[in-house]
Design a protein around this motif. Sequence first.
Motif, PDB file in Angstrom:
ATOM      1  N   THR A   4       0.352   7.283   2.096  1.00  0.00           N
ATOM      2  CA  THR A   4       0.067   7.352   3.400  1.00  0.00           C
ATOM      3  C   THR A   4      -1.391   7.425   3.578  1.00  0.00           C
ATOM      4  O   THR A   4      -2.127   6.685   4.498  1.00  0.00           O
ATOM      5  N   TYR A   7      -3.396   4.192   2.365  1.00  0.00           N
ATOM      6  CA  TYR A   7      -3.240   3.311   3.326  1.00  0.00           C
ATOM      7  C   TYR A   7      -3.882   3.445   4.537  1.00  0.00           C
ATOM      8  O   TYR A   7      -4.410   2.357   4.977  1.00  0.00           O
ATOM      9  N   THR A   8      -3.820   4.759   5.090  1.00  0.00           N
ATOM     10  CA  THR A   8      -4.805   4.707   6.260  1.00  0.00           C
ATOM     11  C   THR A   8      -6.372   4.845   6.057  1.00  0.00           C
ATOM     12  O   THR A   8      -7.016   3.917   6.738  1.00  0.00           O
TER      13      THR A   8
END
Length: 75
Positions: A4, A7-8
């Motif tokens: 996460t 990807y952020t």
Amino acid sequence: MRTTIGYTAESIGYVVGAQGLVSFASQTFFGTEWGWMHKVVDLPSTAYLGILAVGLALIVGGVKTRKTPQRQKVA
């Protein structure tokens, strides 16, 4: 959680890098203001290359974080 975060950071890097590139190109080659970055800060055209570098660093950091192998639990 690493996926996460990776990807952020990578997604933010693409937006920041694109805005830095567009702002630099528009000021240098066309003498106008494109994108939304000039609405946030008023910088000389070469400073936008630094923003592009920050975007690229976020992309690289996000990809490295995402591709880091997970540790295996030993039973």
